[in-house]
Motif scaffolding. Structure first.
Motif, short mmCIF file in Angstrom:
data_model
loop_
_atom_site.label_atom_id
_atom_site.label_comp_id
_atom_site.label_asym_id
_atom_site.label_seq_id
_atom_site.Cartn_x
_atom_site.Cartn_y
_atom_site.Cartn_z
N UNK A 25 32.72 -42.86 74.51
CA UNK A 25 33.77 -43.07 75.12
C UNK A 25 34.84 -42.06 75.73
N UNK A 26 35.07 -42.18 76.90
CA UNK A 26 35.97 -41.12 77.51
C UNK A 26 37.53 -41.08 77.13
N UNK A 27 38.18 -40.25 77.48
CA UNK A 27 39.47 -40.09 77.37
C UNK A 27 40.14 -41.24 77.78
N UNK A 28 39.63 -41.69 79.19
CA UNK A 28 40.43 -42.83 79.99
C UNK A 28 40.20 -44.21 79.21
N UNK A 29 39.71 -44.40 78.02
CA UNK A 29 39.45 -45.44 77.25
C UNK A 29 38.24 -46.35 77.64
N UNK A 30 37.19 -45.79 77.85
CA UNK A 30 35.96 -46.59 78.31
C UNK A 30 35.41 -47.15 77.22
N UNK A 31 34.40 -48.03 77.29
CA UNK A 31 33.45 -48.65 76.31
C UNK A 31 32.34 -47.56 75.90
N UNK A 32 31.90 -47.60 74.78
CA UNK A 32 30.68 -46.74 74.27
C UNK A 32 29.43 -47.56 74.56
N UNK A 33 28.49 -47.18 75.70
CA UNK A 33 27.18 -47.98 75.83
C UNK A 33 26.03 -47.33 75.48
N UNK A 34 25.04 -47.90 74.93
CA UNK A 34 23.89 -47.57 74.47
C UNK A 34 22.66 -48.01 75.26
N UNK A 35 21.46 -47.85 74.99
CA UNK A 35 20.34 -48.15 75.88
C UNK A 35 20.31 -49.89 75.67
N UNK A 36 20.42 -50.62 74.81
CA UNK A 36 20.50 -51.88 74.52
C UNK A 36 21.45 -52.50 75.41
N UNK A 37 22.73 -52.20 75.37
CA UNK A 37 23.84 -52.46 76.29
C UNK A 37 23.31 -52.40 77.80
N UNK A 38 22.91 -51.29 78.21
CA UNK A 38 22.39 -50.92 79.46
C UNK A 38 21.51 -51.77 80.01
N UNK A 39 20.29 -51.96 79.25
CA UNK A 39 19.30 -52.67 79.69
C UNK A 39 19.51 -54.14 79.58
N UNK A 40 20.60 -54.63 79.18
CA UNK A 40 20.95 -56.00 79.11
C UNK A 40 21.85 -56.05 80.49
N UNK A 41 22.71 -55.20 80.91
CA UNK A 41 23.51 -55.04 81.88
C UNK A 41 22.78 -55.17 83.04
N UNK A 42 21.85 -54.05 83.24
CA UNK A 42 20.96 -54.20 84.34
C UNK A 42 21.73 -53.47 85.51
N UNK A 43 22.55 -52.41 85.47
CA UNK A 43 23.20 -51.93 86.68
C UNK A 43 22.35 -51.08 87.53
N UNK A 44 22.75 -50.93 88.72
CA UNK A 44 22.13 -50.12 89.68
C UNK A 44 22.11 -48.67 89.23
N UNK A 45 23.04 -48.10 88.57
CA UNK A 45 23.29 -46.80 88.06
C UNK A 45 23.70 -46.58 86.69
#
Length: 389
Positions: free
Chosen positions: A199-219
């Motif tokens: 997570x960043x100081x701006x309050x983002x989520x903490x995302x790992x490989x399982x999350x990213x593979x499920x979400x399938x963004x461009x970047x």
């Protein structure tokens, strides 16, 4: 029709990963903001003679302008996070000729409701559409995804010209709850970036490989940390199990960045690596952020400088579909003239990068217009460009 001729280049960097140097050429012609010819001065003598402006590179290097693929813009040339004014103009002096918004996260009182989220993206895009701080083109209006957004909302955003989206700051209980919104966004032509790592100081989520593979963004945003990097095994999974671009940033983990480039080379996936600054952030305002990353990848990593340059030019243009990032006919005319800094052991800008020296930028051109001679942020170039007329 405004015309500019850039002559006297000792080296032409293409911005193309496959062919990083342009051989047998020393001149670039521009008209109405677009590159119209690349070749030898002797063969283009008539066009050079007729040009409105002639910029002599004095034997130095000419390269496409850098594209910051992760800039934290708000409205105007102001950063509320660091209370800095005119910082975007300063980034132009660092060779960054265009910036892609990673979401207007730092707007004070940023709206989180459905209508406010859309309004912020539409207004930010429109406000920068005709505003060029220091000559920089800012691709703003990155909608920050929230679970309240519907498919019709993405159709509306696309009609309003919004083409960027960011996942990682919304009120989702679980990351996978954003799969549908990302699918809708991509279906309507938006390029989607996901926050990655801690997570960043701006309050983002903490995302790992399982999350990213499920979400399938461009970047996969800041794969080397923003500022905390993902585990090495997660990056390896993204390289092996997806086609998403992996973004490296200055405001991240250098060890992770070097490893990612090495792994991308092993997997023949270097075309998926892009560079951004992820600033202004807690790391501050860093006008030389993108250039510094390229110097580090060249001096400490396995890339020669001309190929490293493509990670912040042609690669970014390909991932985001921009008509820039390369020196070739038809591309938008964003160009830099740079050389080894004075007193460097190197003789050229690329040699300077390979030994870890920051090259000196002596001219920046955007939209085919000369914006300045001599950067206020880099060292002085050994062979500075001059305006002949």
């Amino acid at each position: 029709m405004a015309t500019l001729a850039v002559v006297g280049a000792g080296t032409l960097v293409s911005g193309d990963l496959a062919h990083p140097l342009i051989e047998d050429a020393d001149t670039v012609l521009c008209a109405d903001g677009v590159i119209t010819a690349v070749g030898r001065a002797a063969d283009l003598a008539a066009q050079v003679a007729a040009a409105d402006r002639v910029l002599d590179a004095a034997g130095a290097t000419v390269a496409p302008g850098l594209i910051d693929s992760h800039g934290h813009v708000t409205f105007g040339d102001y950063s509320p996070r660091q209370k800095a004014v005119d910082y975007l103009e300063g980034y132009v002096h660092g060779g960054i000729t265009r910036t892609i918004s990673a979401g207007e996260v730092h707007v004070p009182g940023r709206p989180r409701d459905r209508e406010g989220v859309k309004a912020l993206a539409v207004a930010a895009r429109a406000s920068f559409d005709a505003y060029r701080p220091g000559g920089m083109r800012v691709h703003a209006g990155n909608v920050l995804l929230e679970p309240t957004l519907t498919e019709e909302d993405f159709a509306y955003l696309a009609r309003c010209g919004v083409w960027l989206a960011k996942f990682g700051f919304g009120a989702y209980e679980k990351a996978v709850d954003g799969v549908e919104q990302i699918r809708w966004a991509r279906a309507h032509g938006l390029v989607v970036m996901c926050h990655a790592g801690g997570a960043s100081a701006a309050g983002s989520a903490s995302l790992r490989a399982d999350d990213l593979l499920a979400l399938a963004p461009n970047v996969c945003g800041h794969a080397n940390g923003g500022p905390t990097s993902m585990p090495d095994a997660d990056v390896d999974r993204l390289l092996a199990e997806s086609t998403m671009a992996l973004q490296l940033i200055q405001a991240g983990n250098l060890r992770a960045a070097l490893r990612i480039v090495g792994r991308a080379l092993e997997e023949d996936a270097l075309a998926r690596i892009v560079v951004g600054s992820d600033t202004p952030s807690g790391f501050g305002v860093i006008p030389l952020a993108v250039l510094k990353t390229l110097v580090e990848l060249s001096a400490l990593g396995p890339l020669d400088p001309a190929r490293a340059w493509a990670l912040a030019t042609g690669n970014v243009a390909d991932v985001w579909g921009l008509p820039a990032g390369r020196i070739r006919v038809g591309a938008e005319a964003d160009l830099l003239v740079l050389d080894a800094p004075r007193a460097s052991a190197a003789g050229t800008a690329l040699e300077a990068m390979s030994i870890g020296d920051m090259p000196g930028i002596s001219a920046v051109v955007t939209d085919g217009v000369l914006r300045f001679l001599a950067s206020r942020n880099t060292p002085r170039a050994t062979r500075p460009a001059t305006l002949v007329r």
